[in-house]
Design an enzyme around this catalytic site. Sequence first.
Site, short mmCIF file in Angstrom:
data_model
loop_
_atom_site.label_atom_id
_atom_site.label_comp_id
_atom_site.label_asym_id
_atom_site.label_seq_id
_atom_site.Cartn_x
_atom_site.Cartn_y
_atom_site.Cartn_z
N ASP A 81 -5.93 -7.56 3.92
CA ASP A 81 -7.06 -6.97 3.21
C ASP A 81 -7.88 -8.07 2.55
O ASP A 81 -9.11 -8.12 2.68
CB ASP A 81 -6.55 -5.99 2.15
CG ASP A 81 -7.69 -5.42 1.32
OD1 ASP A 81 -8.71 -5.00 1.93
OD2 ASP A 81 -7.58 -5.41 0.08
N ASP B 170 -11.89 -9.95 3.96
CA ASP B 170 -13.16 -9.96 3.21
C ASP B 170 -13.67 -11.39 3.12
O ASP B 170 -14.87 -11.65 3.29
CB ASP B 170 -12.96 -9.41 1.77
CG ASP B 170 -13.30 -7.93 1.68
OD1 ASP B 170 -13.07 -7.21 2.67
OD2 ASP B 170 -13.80 -7.50 0.61
N ASP C 5 -1.72 -18.76 1.31
CA ASP C 5 -2.64 -19.55 0.47
C ASP C 5 -3.30 -20.65 1.30
O ASP C 5 -4.51 -20.87 1.21
CB ASP C 5 -1.93 -20.10 -0.78
CG ASP C 5 -0.56 -20.70 -0.51
OD1 ASP C 5 -0.08 -20.60 0.63
OD2 ASP C 5 0.03 -21.26 -1.46
N TYR D 152 0.82 -1.21 0.00
CA TYR D 152 0.00 0.00 0.00
C TYR D 152 0.85 1.27 0.00
O TYR D 152 0.46 2.28 -0.56
CB TYR D 152 -0.92 0.02 1.22
CG TYR D 152 -2.18 -0.79 1.06
CD1 TYR D 152 -2.11 -2.16 0.81
CD2 TYR D 152 -3.43 -0.19 1.15
CE1 TYR D 152 -3.27 -2.91 0.66
CE2 TYR D 152 -4.59 -0.94 1.00
CZ TYR D 152 -4.50 -2.29 0.76
OH TYR D 152 -5.65 -3.03 0.61
N LYS E 260 4.13 -15.48 3.16
CA LYS E 260 4.38 -16.25 1.93
C LYS E 260 5.90 -16.42 1.85
O LYS E 260 6.57 -16.00 0.89
CB LYS E 260 3.81 -15.48 0.72
CG LYS E 260 3.86 -16.22 -0.60
CD LYS E 260 2.91 -17.40 -0.69
CE LYS E 260 3.12 -18.15 -1.99
NZ LYS E 260 2.35 -19.42 -2.05
C1 IPM Z 1 -10.29 -2.11 3.71
C2 IPM Z 1 -10.59 -1.51 2.38
C3 IPM Z 1 -9.50 -0.50 2.05
C4 IPM Z 1 -8.19 -1.25 1.99
C5 IPM Z 1 -9.74 0.31 0.75
C6 IPM Z 1 -11.05 1.03 0.78
C7 IPM Z 1 -8.60 1.24 0.47
O1 IPM Z 1 -10.70 -2.49 1.40
O2 IPM Z 1 -10.23 -1.36 4.70
O3 IPM Z 1 -10.12 -3.34 3.78
O4 IPM Z 1 -7.84 -1.82 0.95
O5 IPM Z 1 -7.50 -1.27 3.00
MG MG Z 2 -10.59 -4.46 2.16
#
Ligand code: IPM
Ligand code: MG
Length: 364
Positions: A247, A251, A223, A141, A191
Amino acid sequence: MRFKLAVLPGDGIGPDVIAEAVKVLEAVAGRFGHSFDMSYGPVGGAAIDETGTALPGDVLKMCRRADAVLLGAVGGPKWDDPQAKVRPEDGLLALRKGLGLFANLRPVKAFPVLVDSTNLKPEVIRGVDFIFVRELTGGLYFGRPKRQWRTSRGRRAVDSMVYSEQEIERIVRVGFELARRRKKKLISVDKANVLESSRLWRQVATEVAAEYPDVELEHMLIDACSMRIIQNPRYLDVLVTENTFGDIVTDEASMLAGSMGMLPSASLAGVPREGVKIPGMYEPIHGSAPRRAGLDMANPIATILSVAMMLRYSFALPGEAAAVEAAVDAVLDEGYRTYDIMDEGKTRVGTKEMGNLIAGKVEG
Ligand code: IPM
Ligand code: MG
């Protein structure tokens, strides 16, 4: 006690869910005799429209002066042009970096009342309760070089996965501290079979482990970890990993909870220890869901549970945090559901009613 709070509702459903979280915070203030001074500011698309930048300097200053920041969500199709000079997400990244929020805590819990409404088998989901510690201010990032350029043989681009041992050490320490208060098991995810930065990560994690002889450290490849999240999530308790890996897998992990609308997060500027107040930013893990904005539909629970995390980590008020969490459980037990977690025989409510119900339980 008195606390200073910066409130950044942001875009889309951000303002909808923030209004309910504030209601709950006011209920906490009333019941426990605290006072929360709240100042509001724009961030993300809202800030771009108002000021041309995703995080105006005075908003960052306001956040620096606050004991904690409460954030809704940023982003939306209006600001999504890939050629755009400024993007709502820039505001979020600037806040993370500007406030030194290197530790992102993302708890993943299967709510007993929701185990039947996920896409996975209830017997796999039941009892899931783990927490991801995601490094938040390093890696791909923020690493340099980061750019796109033209060559005689076409366009090229680079992002850099850079970590210093200090950055790794402090985040791994957050993992150990949390593990110490839970099942005394820490999984460090990397990794290391391919990436140099992961090999350093693994070395440093192993070195820090010597200071935590009471915690068992396991290394897991990213993985394999993403497979394990679906295959046997009950195996997991505390996990620590770098920014991009974190990240992606959080999700994925959010699906175990039934809805992204249920999961809170905390981004901290220090290592959490019992009784210590750490500056932090608190936000739901879901996005701005622009199509649902202003419709009184969004699930405010993730943001309300983020307030509970704020009470725990930035204000060192664990009793108050537990009261908020208990209020959420009670309202779910009574069968109230927003659209995203609606099920047969349950009572569907909107954003505001969900907020009122939870605030009512907090008041007692
Ligand atoms: C998160 C989001 C952010 C990230 C985006 C919105 C920049 O996906 O907080 O997980 O990638 O960190
Ligand atoms: Mg995210």
